[in-house]
Design a protein around this motif. Structure first.
Motif, PDB file in Angstrom:
ATOM      1  N   ARG A 106       0.827  -1.249  -0.227  1.00  0.00           N
ATOM      2  CA  ARG A 106      -0.024   0.021   0.141  1.00  0.00           C
ATOM      3  C   ARG A 106       0.755   1.303   0.114  1.00  0.00           C
ATOM      4  NH1 ARG A 106      -3.809   1.938  -2.149  1.00  0.00           N
ATOM      5  NH2 ARG A 106      -4.865  -0.151  -1.840  1.00  0.00           N
ATOM      6  N   ASN A 132       1.022   4.212  -3.011  1.00  0.00           N
ATOM      7  CA  ASN A 132       0.686   5.616  -2.623  1.00  0.00           C
ATOM      8  C   ASN A 132       1.860   6.338  -3.196  1.00  0.00           C
ATOM      9  OD1 ASN A 132      -1.833   5.057  -1.573  1.00  0.00           O
ATOM     10  ND2 ASN A 132      -0.822   5.068   0.394  1.00  0.00           N
ATOM     11  N   LYS A 150       1.808   9.329  -6.296  1.00  0.00           N
ATOM     12  CA  LYS A 150       2.354  10.655  -5.977  1.00  0.00           C
ATOM     13  C   LYS A 150       3.327  11.229  -7.178  1.00  0.00           C
ATOM     14  CE  LYS A 150       1.443  11.009  -1.082  1.00  0.00           C
ATOM     15  NZ  LYS A 150       2.050  10.950   0.238  1.00  0.00           N
TER      16      LYS A 150
END
Length: 77
Positions: A6, A10, A14
């Protein structure tokens, strides 16, 4: 899904948000070559990263990093 997976997803999201259109298209082509399902919508493409294996996430992350880690000589600031 593991916390590390996870966290990696993420960070990738970004990073990809900062990329220009041609670089994002390269990522879609790479995902296509990995036979990852890409759903196209009127407002863009969708990929369910949660369905990708740990190794696919690792490969994708390495590919994204290769797009962003250019030699400083070639960077435009």
């Amino acid at each position: 899904m593991s916390d590390s997976k996870r966290e990696t997803i993420n960070k990738m999201l970004k990073t990809v948000e900062q990329l220009n259109h041609p670089e994002r298209m390269k990522i879609l082509k790479y995902l296509s070559e990995l036979e990852i399902k890409i759903t196209e919508q009127a407002d863009g493409a969708r990929i369910n990263l949660d369905n990708m294996s740990e190794i696919q996430i690792e490969w994708l992350n390495e590919y994204i990093q290769s797009l962003t880690n250019l030699d400083p000589l070639f960077k435009i600031e």
